[in-house]
Motif scaffolding. Structure first.
Motif, PDB file in Angstrom:
ATOM      1  N   ILE C 129       0.443 -23.403   2.704  1.00  0.00           N
ATOM      2  CA  ILE C 129      -0.846 -22.749   2.488  1.00  0.00           C
ATOM      3  C   ILE C 129      -1.264 -21.989   3.744  1.00  0.00           C
ATOM      4  N   ASP C 130      -0.963 -22.557   4.911  1.00  0.00           N
ATOM      5  CA  ASP C 130      -1.271 -21.864   6.160  1.00  0.00           C
ATOM      6  C   ASP C 130      -0.499 -20.559   6.228  1.00  0.00           C
ATOM      7  N   LYS C 131       0.781 -20.622   5.885  1.00  0.00           N
ATOM      8  CA  LYS C 131       1.599 -19.413   5.971  1.00  0.00           C
ATOM      9  C   LYS C 131       1.087 -18.352   5.009  1.00  0.00           C
ATOM     10  N   ILE C 132       0.685 -18.795   3.805  1.00  0.00           N
ATOM     11  CA  ILE C 132       0.176 -17.821   2.841  1.00  0.00           C
ATOM     12  C   ILE C 132      -1.099 -17.171   3.365  1.00  0.00           C
ATOM     13  N   ILE C 133      -2.033 -18.003   3.795  1.00  0.00           N
ATOM     14  CA  ILE C 133      -3.306 -17.456   4.263  1.00  0.00           C
ATOM     15  C   ILE C 133      -3.084 -16.543   5.462  1.00  0.00           C
ATOM     16  N   PHE C 134      -2.245 -17.018   6.377  1.00  0.00           N
ATOM     17  CA  PHE C 134      -2.062 -16.259   7.611  1.00  0.00           C
ATOM     18  C   PHE C 134      -1.373 -14.921   7.342  1.00  0.00           C
ATOM     19  N   SER C 135      -0.314 -14.940   6.517  1.00  0.00           N
ATOM     20  CA  SER C 135       0.367 -13.662   6.267  1.00  0.00           C
ATOM     21  C   SER C 135      -0.528 -12.727   5.483  1.00  0.00           C
ATOM     22  N   ALA C 136      -1.266 -13.289   4.522  1.00  0.00           N
ATOM     23  CA  ALA C 136      -2.142 -12.429   3.735  1.00  0.00           C
ATOM     24  C   ALA C 136      -3.164 -11.767   4.645  1.00  0.00           C
ATOM     25  N   SER C 137      -3.712 -12.532   5.590  1.00  0.00           N
ATOM     26  CA  SER C 137      -4.733 -11.932   6.443  1.00  0.00           C
ATOM     27  C   SER C 137      -4.103 -10.946   7.414  1.00  0.00           C
ATOM     28  N   ALA C 138      -2.855 -11.228   7.854  1.00  0.00           N
ATOM     29  CA  ALA C 138      -2.190 -10.275   8.750  1.00  0.00           C
ATOM     30  C   ALA C 138      -1.910  -8.970   8.019  1.00  0.00           C
ATOM     31  N   ILE C 139      -1.504  -9.086   6.744  1.00  0.00           N
ATOM     32  CA  ILE C 139      -1.218  -7.874   5.980  1.00  0.00           C
ATOM     33  C   ILE C 139      -2.500  -7.093   5.712  1.00  0.00           C
ATOM     34  N   ALA C 140      -3.541  -7.818   5.303  1.00  0.00           N
ATOM     35  CA  ALA C 140      -4.804  -7.149   5.012  1.00  0.00           C
ATOM     36  C   ALA C 140      -5.369  -6.494   6.266  1.00  0.00           C
ATOM     37  N   ASN C 141      -5.083  -7.096   7.411  1.00  0.00           N
ATOM     38  CA  ASN C 141      -5.586  -6.567   8.666  1.00  0.00           C
ATOM     39  C   ASN C 141      -4.978  -5.214   8.992  1.00  0.00           C
ATOM     40  N   SER C 142      -3.776  -4.951   8.441  1.00  0.00           N
ATOM     41  CA  SER C 142      -3.086  -3.702   8.772  1.00  0.00           C
ATOM     42  C   SER C 142      -3.362  -2.586   7.766  1.00  0.00           C
ATOM     43  N   ILE C 143      -4.113  -2.878   6.717  1.00  0.00           N
ATOM     44  CA  ILE C 143      -4.405  -1.818   5.755  1.00  0.00           C
ATOM     45  C   ILE C 143      -5.538  -0.967   6.312  1.00  0.00           C
ATOM     46  N   PRO C 144      -5.303   0.318   6.499  1.00  0.00           N
ATOM     47  CA  PRO C 144      -6.403   1.156   6.978  1.00  0.00           C
ATOM     48  C   PRO C 144      -7.530   1.138   5.962  1.00  0.00           C
ATOM     49  N   ILE C 145      -8.747   0.991   6.447  1.00  0.00           N
ATOM     50  CA  ILE C 145      -9.865   0.780   5.523  1.00  0.00           C
ATOM     51  C   ILE C 145     -10.082   1.970   4.611  1.00  0.00           C
ATOM     52  N   PHE C 146      -9.827   3.194   5.113  1.00  0.00           N
ATOM     53  CA  PHE C 146     -10.078   4.346   4.239  1.00  0.00           C
ATOM     54  C   PHE C 146      -9.071   4.411   3.103  1.00  0.00           C
ATOM     55  N   TRP C 147      -7.860   3.906   3.377  1.00  0.00           N
ATOM     56  CA  TRP C 147      -6.883   3.875   2.294  1.00  0.00           C
ATOM     57  C   TRP C 147      -7.233   2.781   1.291  1.00  0.00           C
ATOM     58  N   LEU C 148      -7.684   1.649   1.836  1.00  0.00           N
ATOM     59  CA  LEU C 148      -8.073   0.545   0.968  1.00  0.00           C
ATOM     60  C   LEU C 148      -9.154   0.990  -0.011  1.00  0.00           C
ATOM     61  N   GLY C 149     -10.152   1.707   0.525  1.00  0.00           N
ATOM     62  CA  GLY C 149     -11.229   2.198  -0.323  1.00  0.00           C
ATOM     63  C   GLY C 149     -10.696   3.089  -1.433  1.00  0.00           C
ATOM     64  N   LEU C 150      -9.808   4.019  -1.055  1.00  0.00           N
ATOM     65  CA  LEU C 150      -9.223   4.926  -2.047  1.00  0.00           C
ATOM     66  C   LEU C 150      -8.429   4.156  -3.091  1.00  0.00           C
ATOM     67  N   LEU C 151      -7.698   3.153  -2.602  1.00  0.00           N
ATOM     68  CA  LEU C 151      -6.884   2.336  -3.487  1.00  0.00           C
ATOM     69  C   LEU C 151      -7.759   1.643  -4.529  1.00  0.00           C
ATOM     70  N   PHE C 152      -8.865   1.070  -4.053  1.00  0.00           N
ATOM     71  CA  PHE C 152      -9.785   0.390  -4.964  1.00  0.00           C
ATOM     72  C   PHE C 152     -10.313   1.369  -6.003  1.00  0.00           C
ATOM     73  N   ILE C 153     -10.684   2.548  -5.527  1.00  0.00           N
ATOM     74  CA  ILE C 153     -11.208   3.548  -6.459  1.00  0.00           C
ATOM     75  C   ILE C 153     -10.143   3.890  -7.497  1.00  0.00           C
ATOM     76  N   LEU C 154      -8.934   4.090  -6.988  1.00  0.00           N
ATOM     77  CA  LEU C 154      -7.833   4.470  -7.880  1.00  0.00           C
ATOM     78  C   LEU C 154      -7.617   3.405  -8.960  1.00  0.00           C
ATOM     79  N   VAL C 155      -7.590   2.138  -8.519  1.00  0.00           N
ATOM     80  CA  VAL C 155      -7.262   1.069  -9.460  1.00  0.00           C
ATOM     81  C   VAL C 155      -8.461   0.710 -10.333  1.00  0.00           C
ATOM     82  N   PHE C 156      -9.584   0.389  -9.699  1.00  0.00           N
ATOM     83  CA  PHE C 156     -10.682  -0.208 -10.461  1.00  0.00           C
ATOM     84  C   PHE C 156     -11.590   0.825 -11.111  1.00  0.00           C
ATOM     85  N   SER C 157     -11.691   1.998 -10.518  1.00  0.00           N
ATOM     86  CA  SER C 157     -12.588   2.989 -11.104  1.00  0.00           C
ATOM     87  C   SER C 157     -11.847   3.944 -12.014  1.00  0.00           C
ATOM     88  N   LEU C 158     -10.689   4.459 -11.550  1.00  0.00           N
ATOM     89  CA  LEU C 158     -10.021   5.497 -12.330  1.00  0.00           C
ATOM     90  C   LEU C 158      -9.111   4.907 -13.391  1.00  0.00           C
TER      91      LEU C 158
END
Lengths: 327, 296, 341
Positions: C129-158
């Motif tokens: 569980i530690d490895k899952i949480i830690f890797s997930a947070s490391a990966i999420a930490n590297s997503i540029p926020i402006f891309w994340l926003g666009l991604l959300f729009i693409l998936v959830f809105s469009l």
């Protein structure tokens, strides 16, 4: 017998090799005594205490022919049962007591969480008062006069000696049968050291609580301990009552060890060399086979590459192929 | 260990080798390090690898999806954008801008910042105190906001963005170096060197520097990732690289209008940038772990 | 203790002084006439111009000019905006609640998600569980926020069309501006059926909040995990375990407090990240907040607005930083020990 450990082996599993940090060590302890466990640093004293209280991490493997605690083999019990016994009967104090207390909680808070519920029976509103009274008594018993002040203090506001007394108070709060003191006076001033040791001695006499005193301080151990076990590099060397051991050691290492302490009034010529064995203690990666003292021992011969069996002679246990002081 | 090795000799690697060994033995960091090297190679070899120039327009092939989809064309591996520019070429050139420039900017900031930090760390008294206050002020403003302000003063554009990010990164290095030096100054070995008669200069270069080099390199990896994020963010906000430039952030913002028709224009630069950031961060993390393990 | 507070306040005042100096010099650094840059009044008669020059003390030394500037700042006069020709400070006060609202929700999400996950990962160190949480947070930490926003729009809105793309509220609902905080304003408004309005507002909130909260959450998970691990490794936890206290009790009584305390001074860093992300998030989701306002000002070269928003936003951040530091000193006995010698 309170504690009877036979052929305890504690090994560290690293990448591909297995190192026996403690190798076939034996120790037995009588009820109500102070038992000294003596050895150089790195000889596995603390490791023994950790193995006894089952607080070693998973990297370590513990094996023994038997590990009897008041007639019950601890290693054969399930983890829960074992923990239960250990928590009920065995308490432990450590070196550097200042680091063993939560820095952000007051002494009172920390003491009150270890006070067993059985000590403060009463109605709901009485419990808190009873609990505090019990803590005050504990603090008085370990010789803290200004207990109220101590109760409200944070650990960093107390001296090392006081912290150790608090640790002892915590340890005796559950009336344990055995108190494992892991170098309790390491790096302390000598007056504080004597205070702590006297306190342990007093508790041992008045409460019938056995003490396993782990130390490298020979003076202290000969003064306070009833029995002594000597460790060298994870092997038990010799074990006997203190008087016998000083008067007539059977193992060459024991003799050298006691001779390293210079005595006042002895026939010590000025500028003479202090007695010591040649060489130094082997590191864990390079342990010699057989008797681990072998390469440094003055009496070593061919047989010494085989681990010596422990021999019992008049309540005196030693493991050596060529003991001294025997006719 | 070979059995004929009678004396059981153990070679003790030096501290740098030890850290490097620890770093290499961790698969994740090692793979990330290889990916980072790959991106560096992309940035350097961009003109050789890419089939087209980043701004070359193919008016016949507008908005082609990537070649693996049925409507794609093998000539444009990752498709084309609304002006018929090859996405693959643009991404590789973008690597040159976003990643390559961050590497260089962070390097320059490291050199300047470390020098200033050494100066600050070794000085005492009023001067140091004023300097610290100044530093605290700058550090308490988030880097992107500061960069935005600098760009606002200098005017938008990629060169100004780089200047802004360079200026923003310097305090980070100054801070880290100063802290590291002051921590080392308290240690006994420095006192010992001082008692041997070493002057400040010798203490700084002979005693302290070898001990803080690693933490500065560590800071460098963080600075690179921060610089990349900031360059891209400014490009995204339209303050950095000009519209149409193959900078990743600018590519992303240009894709917003087409997000419904050509989602690959959003996905591809984002994934590339994410991969690059992730590997840089993982290298930094692996390095920190290696240093921590070594000291244990 | 008192001395410490004085020192901190001293730092605060010096920092604010430096900031005001920077902000003041911006008025001269920006291209154009300082008179216009400072006041924002573009169509001035010659007499008015001379008057203002007098008020700004532009003919005196820089020092006097700075004093005049400070005087105006303290009376809340930041000039007029070039574009809207209304007072900058009014605009700021009107727009600020929108940003504050969004940041506050994101902060709540960050705390609710980051602290427990960090604690969990730290306590179960090196487990799956530690490895899952830690890797997930490391990966999420590297997503540029402006891309994340666009991604959300693409998936959830469009693609899924679950959530709206941008804005705070459907234009159908005309909520009068009262406090600026939308959820409060809805409560205060006199619409009959408020439930659908709330629903609509919340649907607009989800994507920006999640986008904004991602980066601080990963930071918080990392901080919390490191702290918990170092606390779990400490001697007093080992000592406590030999006393027969259960793991749950140890975590509740000792680990939690000791791991949370060092987070408080790092809160400033968290907040800075949050503010930066807020600006980008507001642009992506067209959220009418401070970030949107500032960037619009930069596009329009609206210098009085840039100047004022820089000063106000960074002062606010420094205030938060210093506040976090002081609170930390007040609650952490260990720091008090260092202060008392």
């Amino acid at each position: 017998m309170l504690l009877d450990v036979r052929n305890l082996t504690v090994s560290l599993k690293s990448d591909n090799v297995k190192v026996n940090a403690i190798d076939k060590m034996s120790l037995s302890m009588r009820d109500g005594t102070i038992h000294g466990l003596v050895g150089e640093s790195g000889s596995g004293k603390s490791l023994f205490a950790r193995a006894l209280t089952a607080t070693l991490s998973d990297k370590w493997e513990v094996k023994a022919d038997r590990m009897f605690w008041r007639g019950q083999d601890l290693l054969k019990l399930s983890t829960e049962q074992r923990d239960q016994i250990i928590h009920k009967d065995i308490a432990m104090i450590f070196q550097e007591p200042g680091h063993c207390l939560d820095p952000t909680a007051t002494i009172g808070e920390q003491l009150s969480e270890v006070v067993p519920a059985s000590e403060c029976k009463g109605s709901f509103w009485q419990r808190r008062r009873l609990r505090i009274e019990y803590i005050h008594q504990l603090l008085k018993r370990v010789g803290i006069k200004r207990y109220q002040q101590c109760f409200d203090s944070y650990p960093h506001e107390l001296s090392e000696g006081l912290c150790q007394k608090v640790m002892i108070a915590m340890a005796i709060s559950r009336n344990p049968k055995l108190l494992v003191a892991d170098e309790p006076t390491d790096a302390m001033e000598s007056t504080t050291k004597i205070q702590i040791l006297r306190l342990l001695h007093k508790l041992n006499e008045s409460k019938d609580m056995s003490v396993l005193l782990i130390t490298h301080d020979l003076d202290a151990v000969t003064q306070f301990a009833d029995d002594i076990t000597i460790l060298y590099s994870g092997q038990s060397v010799e074990s006997a009552a203190t008087k016998d051991l000083i008067r007539r050691p059977f193992h060459p290492y024991t003799e050298v060890l006691f001779n390293t302490v210079p005595r006042l009034g002895g026939n010590l010529t000025p500028k003479s060399r202090l007695q010591a064995l040649p060489g130094s203690t082997p590191p864990l990666q390079h342990l010699p086979i057989g008797c681990r003292l072998g390469p440094r021992c003055l009496r070593a011969q061919k047989e010494c590459v085989v681990t010596p069996k422990s021999i019992k002679l008049k309540g005196h246990v030693f493991s050596c192929h060529y003991p001294i002081n025997i006719e | 260990m070979a059995s004929h090795d009678i004396y059981n000799e153990v070679a003790h690697p030096g501290p740098y080798m030890l850290a490097w060994g620890k770093f290499k033995s961790d698969h994740v960091s090692w793979i990330s390090f290889c990916i980072v090297l790959f991106f560096v190679a992309l940035a350097i070899l961009a003109p050789i690898i890419t089939p087209y120039a980043p701004l070359e327009q193919h008016s016949q092939d507008v908005l082609l999806p990537p070649s693996w989809s049925s409507a794609g064309d093998v000539r444009f591996i990752l498709g084309t954008d609304d002006l018929g520019r090859d996405v693959f070429s643009r991404l590789v050139y973008g690597c040159q801008i976003t990643f390559g420039l961050s590497l260089l900017t962070a390097l320059a900031a490291m050199l300047v910042g470390t020098a200033l930090g050494a100066l600050a760390g070794m000085s005492k008294g009023v001067r140091a105190s004023i300097f610290n206050h100044l530093l605290d002020t700058i550090l308490s403003i988030p880097s992107l906001l500061l960069a935005i302000v600098i760009v606002a003063v200098l005017g938008p554009g990629l060169p100004n963005t780089i200047w802004a990010i360079f200026l923003v990164l310097i305090p980070l290095f100054v801070h880290r170096t100063r802290q590291a030096i002051q921590a080392e100054l308290k240690k006994e070995y420095v006192t010992a060197a001082r008692l041997d008669g070493a002057n400040n200069w010798q203490i700084l270069f002979r005693s302290i520097f070898p001990n803080i080099v690693e933490s500065i390199i560590l800071q460098y990896t963080f600075a690179v990732s921060a610089a990349m994020l900031d360059i891209a963010a400014l490009g995204f906000l339209g303050l950095g690289a000009q519209q149409g430039s193959p900078e990743w952030g600018a590519m992303l913002v240009a894709s917003i209008d087409l997000i419904y028709r050509a989602s690959w224009l959003t996905m591809l630069p984002g994934i590339t940038m994410f991969l690059c950031l992730l590997s840089v961060n993982a290298v930094g993390h692996g390095l920190r772990n290696a240093l921590k393990q070594r000291s244990e | 203790m008192f001395i410490y507070l004085v020192k901190r306040l001293n730092l605060l005042i010096t920092t604010l002084f430096l900031l005001s100096l920077l902000s003041f010099s911006l008025g001269h650094l920006f291209p154009g006439d300082p008179v216009i840059n400072f006041t924002g009044q573009q169509s001035l008669t010659y007499e008015e111009y001379a008057d203002i020059r007098q008020v700004l003390a532009l003919d005196d030394s820089y020092f006097m000019q700075y004093l005049a500037y400070l005087d105006r700042v303290f009376s809340g006069d930041f000039g007029l905006s070039f574009t809207s020709q209304s007072e900058v400070i009014r605009d700021f006060v009107r727009i600020f609640p929108a940003s504050a609202e969004l940041s506050f929700y994101a902060l709540v999400v960050t705390m609710l998600v980051g602290l427990p996950l960090g604690l969990w990962a730290g306590v179960k160190r090196n487990s799956l569980i530690d490895k899952i949480i830690f890797s997930a947070s490391a990966i999420a930490n590297s997503i540029p926020i402006f891309w994340l926003g666009l991604l959300f729009i693409l998936v959830f809105s469009l693609n899924l069309a679950w959530l709206p793309i941008s804005g705070r509220l459907n234009l159908l609902y005309d909520i009068p501006y009262i406090s600026g905080v939308l959820l409060i304003d809805i409560a205060l408004s006199d619409f009959d059926n408020k439930w659908p309005i709330y629903q609509d507002a919340l649907r607009h909130l989800i994507l920006p909040t999640v986008t904004l909260a991602t980066l601080p959450t990963t930071l918080l998970i990392g901080m919390m995990r490191t702290n918990v691990i170092s606390v779990m490794d400490s001697q007093y936890i080992k000592a406590a375990r030999t006393k027969g206290i259960s793991l749950y009790q140890i975590v509740r009584r000792h680990v939690l407090r000791n791991a949370l305390l060092p987070i408080i001074p790092q809160f400033g860093l968290l907040f800075n990240t949050l503010m930066t992300s807020t600006m980008i998030t507001e642009i992506i989701f067209s959220w009418p907040g401070i970030g949107h306002w500032l960037l619009e000002a930069i596009y329009q070269r609206d210098y009085p607005v840039i100047q004022a928003s820089l000063l106000l936003v960074s002062s606010f951040m420094i205030l938060i930083n210093v506040l976090a530091d002081i609170i930390h000193t007040l609650v952490n006995p260990l720091v008090r020990k260092e202060l008392n010698g």
